[in-house]
Enzyme design. Structure first.
Site, PDB file in Angstrom:
ATOM      1  N   ARG A 196       0.836  -1.192   0.000  1.00  0.00           N
ATOM      2  CA  ARG A 196       0.000   0.000   0.000  1.00  0.00           C
ATOM      3  C   ARG A 196       0.877   1.251   0.000  1.00  0.00           C
ATOM      4  NH1 ARG A 196      -1.831   0.846   4.327  1.00  0.00           N
ATOM      5  NH2 ARG A 196      -1.217  -0.991   5.492  1.00  0.00           N
ATOM      6  N   TYR A 224      -1.451  -3.508  -6.983  1.00  0.00           N
ATOM      7  CA  TYR A 224      -1.204  -4.276  -5.773  1.00  0.00           C
ATOM      8  C   TYR A 224      -2.307  -4.202  -4.707  1.00  0.00           C
ATOM      9  CZ  TYR A 224       0.976  -6.611  -1.973  1.00  0.00           C
ATOM     10  OH  TYR A 224       1.218  -7.514  -0.990  1.00  0.00           O
ATOM     11  N   LYS A 227      -9.697  -2.362   1.588  1.00  0.00           N
ATOM     12  CA  LYS A 227      -9.368  -1.211   2.429  1.00  0.00           C
ATOM     13  C   LYS A 227     -10.157   0.029   2.002  1.00  0.00           C
ATOM     14  CE  LYS A 227      -7.154  -3.514   5.271  1.00  0.00           C
ATOM     15  NZ  LYS A 227      -5.934  -4.176   5.236  1.00  0.00           N
ATOM     16  N   HIS A 262     -10.688  -2.305  11.373  1.00  0.00           N
ATOM     17  CA  HIS A 262      -9.598  -3.181  10.901  1.00  0.00           C
ATOM     18  C   HIS A 262      -9.409  -4.298  11.937  1.00  0.00           C
ATOM     19  CE1 HIS A 262      -5.134  -3.340   9.363  1.00  0.00           C
ATOM     20  NE2 HIS A 262      -5.884  -4.200   8.725  1.00  0.00           N
ATOM     21  N   SER A 301      -1.543  -3.517  10.339  1.00  0.00           N
ATOM     22  CA  SER A 301      -1.158  -4.376   9.228  1.00  0.00           C
ATOM     23  C   SER A 301       0.092  -5.182   9.574  1.00  0.00           C
ATOM     24  CB  SER A 301      -0.889  -3.516   7.995  1.00  0.00           C
ATOM     25  OG  SER A 301      -2.044  -2.797   7.662  1.00  0.00           O
ATOM     26  N   CYS A 325       0.505  -7.420  11.859  1.00  0.00           N
ATOM     27  CA  CYS A 325       0.746  -7.543  13.293  1.00  0.00           C
ATOM     28  C   CYS A 325      -0.046  -8.696  13.905  1.00  0.00           C
ATOM     29  CB  CYS A 325       0.427  -6.236  14.004  1.00  0.00           C
ATOM     30  SG  CYS A 325       1.608  -4.937  13.597  1.00  0.00           S
ATOM     31  N   ASP A 363      -9.535  -9.743   8.853  1.00  0.00           N
ATOM     32  CA  ASP A 363      -8.996  -8.405   8.583  1.00  0.00           C
ATOM     33  C   ASP A 363      -9.976  -7.270   8.852  1.00  0.00           C
ATOM     34  OD1 ASP A 363      -6.624  -7.002   7.639  1.00  0.00           O
ATOM     35  OD2 ASP A 363      -7.765  -6.465   5.850  1.00  0.00           O
ATOM     36  N   ARG A 373       2.031 -12.140  -0.485  1.00  0.00           N
ATOM     37  CA  ARG A 373       0.704 -12.484   0.054  1.00  0.00           C
ATOM     38  C   ARG A 373       0.082 -13.663  -0.673  1.00  0.00           C
ATOM     39  NH1 ARG A 373      -1.805  -8.738   4.075  1.00  0.00           N
ATOM     40  NH2 ARG A 373      -0.125  -7.288   4.439  1.00  0.00           N
TER      41      ARG A 373
HETATM   42  P1  GTP Z   1      -2.570  -7.695   7.428  1.00  0.00           P
HETATM   43  O1  GTP Z   1      -3.053  -8.718   6.485  1.00  0.00           O
HETATM   44  O2  GTP Z   1      -1.473  -6.846   6.859  1.00  0.00           O
HETATM   45  O3  GTP Z   1      -3.656  -6.824   7.977  1.00  0.00           O
HETATM   46  O4  GTP Z   1      -1.786  -8.453   8.619  1.00  0.00           O
HETATM   47  P2  GTP Z   1      -2.256  -9.357   9.873  1.00  0.00           P
HETATM   48  O5  GTP Z   1      -2.555  -8.467  11.026  1.00  0.00           O
HETATM   49  O6  GTP Z   1      -3.286 -10.322   9.461  1.00  0.00           O
HETATM   50  O7  GTP Z   1      -0.890 -10.112  10.253  1.00  0.00           O
HETATM   51  P3  GTP Z   1      -0.495 -11.659  10.148  1.00  0.00           P
HETATM   52  O8  GTP Z   1      -1.320 -12.532  11.020  1.00  0.00           O
HETATM   53  O9  GTP Z   1      -0.415 -12.008   8.714  1.00  0.00           O
HETATM   54  O10 GTP Z   1       0.974 -11.632  10.769  1.00  0.00           O
HETATM   55  C1  GTP Z   1       1.996 -10.812  10.251  1.00  0.00           C
HETATM   56  C2  GTP Z   1       3.347 -11.211  10.773  1.00  0.00           C
HETATM   57  O11 GTP Z   1       3.350 -11.229  12.197  1.00  0.00           O
HETATM   58  C3  GTP Z   1       3.753 -12.618  10.316  1.00  0.00           C
HETATM   59  O12 GTP Z   1       5.089 -12.605   9.892  1.00  0.00           O
HETATM   60  C4  GTP Z   1       3.578 -13.459  11.554  1.00  0.00           C
HETATM   61  O13 GTP Z   1       4.471 -14.531  11.576  1.00  0.00           O
HETATM   62  C5  GTP Z   1       3.826 -12.468  12.696  1.00  0.00           C
HETATM   63  N1  GTP Z   1       3.055 -12.844  13.899  1.00  0.00           N
HETATM   64  C6  GTP Z   1       1.724 -13.106  13.950  1.00  0.00           C
HETATM   65  N2  GTP Z   1       1.335 -13.460  15.206  1.00  0.00           N
HETATM   66  C7  GTP Z   1       2.454 -13.406  15.965  1.00  0.00           C
HETATM   67  C8  GTP Z   1       2.708 -13.666  17.353  1.00  0.00           C
HETATM   68  O14 GTP Z   1       1.822 -14.008  18.150  1.00  0.00           O
HETATM   69  N3  GTP Z   1       3.994 -13.490  17.781  1.00  0.00           N
HETATM   70  C9  GTP Z   1       5.000 -13.093  16.932  1.00  0.00           C
HETATM   71  N4  GTP Z   1       6.226 -12.945  17.431  1.00  0.00           N
HETATM   72  N5  GTP Z   1       4.794 -12.858  15.608  1.00  0.00           N
HETATM   73  C10 GTP Z   1       3.546 -13.004  15.134  1.00  0.00           C
HETATM   74  C1  SPV Z   2      -3.084  -4.484   5.252  1.00  0.00           C
HETATM   75  O1  SPV Z   2      -2.100  -3.857   4.819  1.00  0.00           O
HETATM   76  O2  SPV Z   2      -3.607  -4.224   6.362  1.00  0.00           O
HETATM   77  C2  SPV Z   2      -3.644  -5.596   4.462  1.00  0.00           C
HETATM   78  C3  SPV Z   2      -3.116  -5.836   3.122  1.00  0.00           C
HETATM   79  O3  SPV Z   2      -4.548  -6.281   4.934  1.00  0.00           O
HETATM   80  S1  SPV Z   2      -3.762  -4.758   1.933  1.00  0.00           S
HETATM   81  O4  SPV Z   2      -4.934  -5.398   1.319  1.00  0.00           O
HETATM   82  O5  SPV Z   2      -2.715  -4.558   0.901  1.00  0.00           O
HETATM   83  O6  SPV Z   2      -4.147  -3.524   2.546  1.00  0.00           O
HETATM   84 MN    MN Z   3      -5.125  -5.543   7.019  1.00  0.00          MN
END
Ligand code: GTP
Ligand code: SPV
Ligand code: MN
Length: 583
Positions: free
Chosen positions: A71, A199, A208, A228, A250, A252, A277, A369
């Site tokens: 983004r 993207y 979003k 979110h 994002s 996290c 999400d 992704r």
């Molecule tokens: P978006 O799709 O961008 O909104 O992200 P999201 O909030 O769904 O994050 P996602 O669950 O994909 O995790 C993103 C990164 O954080 C990955 O590399 C995970 O491995 C890491 N991660 C997720 N949960 C944990 C956790 O409990 N501990 C740690 N240390 N890392 C974590």
């Molecule tokens: C984020 O960045 O929080 C996402 C991926 O979930 S995107 O769809 O690119 O915004």
């Molecule tokens: Mn997101």
């Protein structure tokens, strides 16, 4: 389906075609025939590469332009008539200026291309919460992703009927020149214009752009929340089911938390995914907050996804999945950093170049992704298609913080919970272009997604209290605290169940807690650490509230309070005073 029956849609499509001058117009119906045909077209055009169809049936790889991998917050605009209404945290452009500027770029941009008309529903078909959008795009990649991410095609047009109430989304990749990249939102017109990118969040306009930026504006106007947030179900061994919604910025941990598998010590506990999400929440007749997931698929972060961290996500991507910017193995399978097993000797990296084990470059892009249908999820919640949604017992805010913020705490009350969410800080990630690892304020994980003045957004959160007779309790978590060597102290992932159990027990009024200046925290021993390789000292550090560190954090919050000064609700300023006096 060659013709739309809705006159408003037809009129608008005609106007857009006059501006963009495509060679052909294709109305997407969401059928299987259409998927096969467009997938083949994408392969012929080199937009998609088939992966090993024995190992991953129906799976394809897309490599985006290397300058177009996340983004772009600095190129994202809220175009309200009054600048004040976009607020201090958004980029603003006057609607006329934006329409003129992007209109110039769109003019004739689809010559030699096909213009796809993509009707889609955000939310279960027939739900009173569901919104209809139509995305016009010249990208077949967008069409194929939209049909996974949303309820796309004839069903959406049918739900729209004769109504004029739909989001008008226009997208063109142009020539992917970053100089011509703009993501413009017109909340007052329920319109989105996006150009110059191919993207994810820049171009899958239902996600979003509609579900959060336009959605949050509609939520304020109509009295609901667009957030979110993931939504998950927790079932206890006794069969009691609760739902929680959690906002993490994002990359996290939302996808991971939404699909987690409880550790062996939590026999009989079951987690189910409603969404990973986005949550749309409204007050039900029973006075509780009810949530739907407007999406139909997962656009998830690939790196770090393994059998250890998120086995359910790996199952989601076994079939019918589109991968963007991951690496590939010699036998045509996918690979990314953090995957199980040995690192392969040789790969093709996300740019398409040969890659050798030991290389300093990442093989997969950190923001690579997968786009996977939610029906692939083995722990999909039964209620995902329920038009009523699910009742929320707890709301959780969580940032990525290596210091200061403890593992878990509970707010004293709604206003205090809003304050905790509003002042949340988090370290930046690869999900947006820019520097990674910098702490910034990310209110409710919505900094890049709030489609109006963030001060008004806080006021909306505060005002909803009087409408929710049985409000969920509000919590804050941090999975990302690090030790002196920079290692994560908390094991995270499935082990987060240990914290979630305390949250559920609190939300359902089953356990006590200890009061601190920050909020309620677990009493000693309330977080079950049995079976974890975690010393009592480490646990003490994870839950420690250091007044000196919090004084410094308090100063950091000034960044937000100064920026939002003009529109910051008095109730949050009061929370800030109360917090300082407790400290
Ligand atoms: P978006 O799709 O961008 O909104 O992200 P999201 O909030 O769904 O994050 P996602 O669950 O994909 O995790 C993103 C990164 O954080 C990955 O590399 C995970 O491995 C890491 N991660 C997720 N949960 C944990 C956790 O409990 N501990 C740690 N240390 N890392 C974590
Ligand atoms: C984020 O960045 O929080 C996402 C991926 O979930 S995107 O769809 O690119 O915004
Ligand atoms: Mn997101």
């Amino acid at each position: 389906m060659s013709n739309a029956r809705n006159a408003h849609v037809e009129k608008w499509v005609k106007e857009v075609a006059e501006m963009t001058q495509p060679d052909a117009i294709e109305w997407c119906d969401g059928s299987e025939e259409e998927r096969e045909r467009l997938t083949q077209l994408a392969v012929d055009q080199g937009v998609l590469t088939p992966l090993n169809q024995e190992k991953r049936p129906g799976c394809y790889l897309h490599r985006s332009d290397p300058r177009d991998v996340a983004r772009v917050e600095h190129l994202t605009f809220i175009c309200t008539r009054e600048e004040r209404d976009a607020g201090p945290t958004n980029n603003w452009m006057a609607p006329k200026e934006a329409y003129d500027k992007l209109g110039g770029l769109f003019s004739g941009c689809m010559k030699g291309r096909t213009m796809y008309v993509v009707p889609y529903a955000m939310g279960p078909i027939g739900s009173p919460m569901t919104k209809i959008g139509i995305e016009i795009t010249d990208s077949v990649y967008v069409v194929l992703n939209m049909r996974i991410m949303a309820r796309m095609g004839a069903q959406a047009l049918e739900m729209l009927g004769d109504s004029d109430d739909f989001n008008r989304g226009l997208h063109s990749t142009l020539d992917l020149d970053p100089e011509k990249r703009f993501i413009c939102h017109f909340p007052e017109d329920n319109t989105i214009w996006s150009c110059g990118s191919g993207y994810g969040g820049n171009v899958l306009l239902g996600k979003k752009c509609l579900a959060l930026r336009i959605g949050s504006y509609l939520g304020k106007t109509e009295g609901w929340f667009a957030e979110h947030m993931l939504i998950l179900g927790v079932e206890s061994p006794e069969g009691e089911k609760s739902y929680v919604a959690a906002a993490f910025p994002s990359a996290c941990g939302k996808t991971n938390f939404a699909m987690m598998i409880p550790p062996d010590e939590f026999k009989g506990w079951k987690i189910t995914t409603v969404g990973d999400d986005i949550a749309w929440m409204r007050v039900g007749d029973d006075g509780r907050l009810w949530a739907i997931n407007p999406e139909n698929g997962y656009f998830g972060v690939a790196p770090g996804t393994s059998n250890k961290s998120n086995p359910n996500a790996l199952k989601c991507v076994e079939k019918n999945t589109l991968f963007t910017n991951v690496a590939t193995t010699p036998d045509g399978d996918v690979w990314w950093e953090g995957m199980d097993g040995d690192v392969p000797e040789e790969l093709t990296d996300w740019r398409g170049n040969p890659w050798k084990k030991g290389s300093k470059e990442k093989a997969a892009h950190p923001n690579s992704r997968f786009t996977a249908p939610m029906q692939n999820n083995p722990v999909l919640d039964d209620a995902v298609d329920d038009p009523r949604g699910v009742p929320i017992s707890a709301i959780i805010f969580g940032g990525r913080r290596s210091t200061t913020v403890p593992l878990v705490l509970e707010s004293f009350n709604w206003a205090h919970g809003v304050y905790l969410g509003a002042t949340m800080g988090s370290e930046t990630t690869a999900a947006a272009t820019g520097k990674v690892g910098v702490v910034r304020r990310d209110p409710m994980a919505m900094l890049p997604f709030c489609g109006y003045n963030v001060g008004d957004y806080f006021a909306h959160w505060l005002s909803m209290q009087s409408k929710i007779a049985r409000p969920p309790r509000i919590f804050q978590v941090n999975w990302f605290r690090q030790d002196a060597d920079g290692k994560f102290m908390w094991p995270g992932f499935g082990e987060n169940m240990r914290v979630l159990k305390w949250i559920i027990d609190r939300a359902e009024g089953r356990v006590g807690a200890r009061e601190t200046p920050l909020g309620w925290v677990p009493d000693e021993g309330q977080i079950d650490t049995q079976g974890l390789d975690l010393s009592p000292e480490a646990m003490r550090q994870l839950t420690e509230i250091d007044p000196a560190a919090w004084k410094a954090e308090f100063e950091l919050q000034d960044e937000l309070f100064d920026k939002v000064a003009d529109s910051m609700p008095a109730a949050l300023k009061l929370q800030r005073e109360l917090f300082l006096s407790r400290l």
